[in-house]
Design an enzyme around this catalytic site. Structure first.
Site, PDB file in Angstrom:
ATOM      1  N   ALA A   1      -9.799 -12.923   4.789  1.00 20.93           N
ATOM      2  CA  ALA A   1      -8.480 -13.325   5.291  1.00 20.93           C
ATOM      3  C   ALA A   1      -8.372 -14.835   5.435  1.00 20.93           C
ATOM      4  O   ALA A   1      -7.381 -15.445   5.011  1.00 20.93           O
ATOM      5  CB  ALA A   1      -8.205 -12.641   6.634  1.00 20.93           C
TER       6      ALA A   1
ATOM      7  N   LYS B   1      -9.889  -1.604 -12.079  1.00 15.83           N
ATOM      8  CA  LYS B   1      -9.507  -0.397 -11.350  1.00 15.83           C
ATOM      9  C   LYS B   1      -8.145   0.078 -11.830  1.00 15.83           C
ATOM     10  O   LYS B   1      -7.167  -0.647 -11.763  1.00 15.83           O
ATOM     11  CB  LYS B   1      -9.466  -0.706  -9.842  1.00 15.83           C
ATOM     12  CG  LYS B   1      -9.000   0.451  -8.983  1.00 15.83           C
ATOM     13  CD  LYS B   1      -8.955   0.037  -7.522  1.00 15.83           C
ATOM     14  CE  LYS B   1      -8.353   1.120  -6.642  1.00 15.83           C
ATOM     15  NZ  LYS B   1      -8.221   0.702  -5.233  1.00 15.83           N
TER      16      LYS B   1
ATOM     17  N   PRO C   1      -2.538   6.930  -9.866  1.00 15.61           N
ATOM     18  CA  PRO C   1      -2.734   5.904 -10.900  1.00 15.61           C
ATOM     19  C   PRO C   1      -1.918   4.647 -10.629  1.00 15.61           C
ATOM     20  O   PRO C   1      -0.897   4.685  -9.937  1.00 15.61           O
ATOM     21  CB  PRO C   1      -2.228   6.599 -12.163  1.00 15.61           C
ATOM     22  CG  PRO C   1      -1.087   7.453 -11.650  1.00 15.61           C
ATOM     23  CD  PRO C   1      -1.520   7.921 -10.268  1.00 15.61           C
TER      24      PRO C   1
ATOM     25  N   VAL D   1     -15.236 -21.230  18.766  1.00 12.39           N
ATOM     26  CA  VAL D   1     -14.201 -21.595  19.734  1.00 12.39           C
ATOM     27  C   VAL D   1     -14.579 -21.081  21.118  1.00 12.39           C
ATOM     28  O   VAL D   1     -14.907 -19.895  21.295  1.00 12.39           O
ATOM     29  CB  VAL D   1     -12.832 -21.020  19.310  1.00 12.39           C
ATOM     30  CG1 VAL D   1     -11.783 -21.239  20.401  1.00 12.39           C
ATOM     31  CG2 VAL D   1     -12.369 -21.661  18.008  1.00 12.39           C
TER      32      VAL D   1
ATOM     33  N   ILE E   1      -6.801  -5.780   1.769  1.00  5.55           N
ATOM     34  CA  ILE E   1      -6.599  -7.092   1.156  1.00  5.55           C
ATOM     35  C   ILE E   1      -5.120  -7.294   0.818  1.00  5.55           C
ATOM     36  O   ILE E   1      -4.601  -8.406   0.908  1.00  5.55           O
ATOM     37  CB  ILE E   1      -7.507  -7.258  -0.075  1.00  5.55           C
ATOM     38  CG1 ILE E   1      -8.974  -7.404   0.399  1.00  5.55           C
ATOM     39  CG2 ILE E   1      -7.099  -8.451  -0.921  1.00  5.55           C
ATOM     40  CD1 ILE E   1      -9.983  -7.536  -0.726  1.00  5.55           C
TER      41      ILE E   1
END
Length: 512
Positions: A20, A83, A101, A190, A351
């Site tokens: 990310a 893929k 598909p 942090v 993603i």
């Protein structure tokens, strides 16, 4: 460099690396930094990343293309395979198998979508299995791949493709891209977040070594913990575990065996489901399960028993809660990735949701750090993304006839969102899939899962039933032959990768 107007966002701080963080950094570095905006990413080597989002959707191709990424270079760097879809095993009933598909069923030209003609012929016993009318399915089951043709008249133009990749290597690849575009990386953890006393906006982040990193806009890519969006700004979380009860996963990569399949596999298990993702150098495996019906030890044992090759790493255990932040953009902070929300990876959306958040942020780039108009629209659009993906994932569970384990009996008894119940009922009664104006999964995706899991319409559309039966049967037979010939004409995926984008370890280095 462009002169920015007074009050504009001049400094963006991204908290967190991983997929990310570095997707965000690469995109802002390439697209936003040239306008004069400084982009800084903070990450700590002490804090690990989830790193199991290895299966993607075709949209990632557009993201890479927009950033000027060469596909062959990307494939080699991430040890990726192609893929063509996702196979689902044992979901409707034990022994069932179907594929979602990345492409269309049938061909264009009818007055109604293809599946209505298939339903009309199938009711008379004059149609083959639905999968036989989709080129990507035929090619996938033959382990074949080549990019689609540009000629729209060819049946080989009727599909798209995505990637199966190593998420950690993708993050490293994007880091190099981002840093080359001027993104500054700061190593550190942090320990404190400073806020504006009057407005509550984030002003700066203090690191363990004492550094203060100031910014105008902050992007939270800190993962499940949501250090900025939740721990600091209290955006709130909408819990969807009553609809998506799987809350644990265990992942174990193993050695590759045999030919590489150009598809991801999702196999229903007694307390959830198991994924299989073949890469160039290994196979990614995992068991996503519900902790109310399975233990970590039991899930690990079941996964280890299913491995096809020797394990390549120790089991990696994950915990999560299905849902999303009530605000994905709060004050001057935007959540991207797991800090924004989580929906189990059954349809490879993790993603994609990162990419969607980045794309919307760029499209709605704020005029000032506290641009509430952009924030409101961002939240509206991301809410739709999450809700519509949620419904599609729930569909896989509720469209089942299984009652062989306590988990599946629980699934069959649970209530579902009204938005999904309405879509299922419409399809069952009429065969119609109502299309979204906004949202991820389109018509063919819903058809694949609805029919693949035995939700059969009571009738085909009247226009399909009005077709001459002999003419329709002949046309379907001809199309079935064309699709079979086209799918089997493609090269084996392994041969295509070897010729165009194979990863090879440096001399003296193993393929690990």
């Amino acid at each position: 460099m462009t002169d920015l107007p007074p009050g504009a966002v001049r400094r963006v701080v991204i908290l967190g690396g991983g997929t990310a963080g570095w997707m965000t950094a690469a995109a802002l570095g390439r697209l936003i930094a040239p306008t004069g905006v400084e982009v800084t990413l903070i990450e700590s080597e002490e804090i690990g990343t989830v790193g199991v989002g290895e299966s993607t959707l075709p949209h990632l191709r557009d993201f890479n293309l927009r950033l000027g990424i060469d596909e062959a270079e990307f494939m080699r760097a991430t040890r990726a395979t192609f893929k063509l879809g996702i196979e689902f095993c044992d979901w409707g009933r034990l022994g069932d198998r179907y594929m979602h598909p990345f492409g269309d069923f049938g061909a264009e030209g009818g007055g109604v979508p293809f599946h209505h003609y298939w339903l009309a012929a199938q009711a008379r016993g004059e149609a083959g299995p639905l999968d036989d009318y989709a080129v990507p399915i035929v090619a996938a089951y033959e382990d074949r791949f080549a990019p689609p043709k540009a000629d729209a008249r060819s049946v080989l133009s009727t599909y798209g493709y995505a990637y199966q990749l190593d998420a950690g290597l993708y993050a490293a690849f994007l880091r190099r891209l981002a840093e080359a575009a001027g993104v500054r990386r700061v190593e550190g953890r942090v320990v404190d977040v400073a806020q504006d006393g009057d407005r509550g906006a984030i002003v700066s982040l203090r690191l363990a070594d004492g550094q203060e990193i100031a910014g105008d806009l902050f992007v939270d890519c800190s993962g499940f913990r949501g250090l900025l969006i939740e721990q600091t700004l209290k955006a709130g979380y909408a819990d969807w575990s009553h609809w998506l009860p799987c809350d644990r996963a265990v992942a174990i990569p193993c050695e590759s065996v045999g030919r590489t399949q150009p598809y991801t596999r999702a196999i229903a298990m007694p307390a959830g489901w198991r994924f299989r993702i073949p890469l160039q150098h290994r196979i990614g495996n995992g068991y996503v399960y519900c902790s109310a019906f399975e233990t970590p030890e039991g899930a690990t044992a079941a996964l280890e028993q299913a491995l096809e090759g020797a394990p390549r790493a120790a089991p990696n255990h994950l915990r999560f809660l299905a849902g999303h932040r009530k605000l994905n953009w709060a004050s001057n902070c935007v959540a991207i990735g797991l800090s924004s929300g989580f929906i189990e990876p059954l349809e490879s959306t993790s993603i994609y949701l990162i990419q969607a958040g980045i794309t919307k942020l760029v499209e709605l780039w704020p005029r000032s750090p506290l641009d509430t108009v952009s924030a409101d629209e961002f939240n509206r659009q991301m809410m739709l993304q999450y809700e519509r993906i949620r419904d599609f994932i729930i569909l896989h569970y509720v469209a089942t006839e299984r009652d062989d384990t306590p988990f599946w009996r629980h699934i069959r008894e649970m209530t579902i969102p009204d938005s999904l119940a309405t879509r299922i009922e419409l399809f069952r009664e009429t065969g119609v899939v109502s299309d979204y104006r906004e949202g991820l999964f389109l018509h063919a995706s819903w058809v694949a899962v609805l029919l693949g899991q035995r939700i059969m319409p009571r009738t085909a559309h009247v226009l399909a039933r009005a077709e001459d039966p002999q003419r329709l049967a002949a046309g379907l037979a001809r199309l079935r032959r064309m699709v079979a010939e086209a799918g089997r004409s493609l090269p084996l995926q392994d041969d295509y990768i070897a010729a165009h984008c194979a990863w090879r370890p440096p001399s003296g280095q193993s393929a690990a």
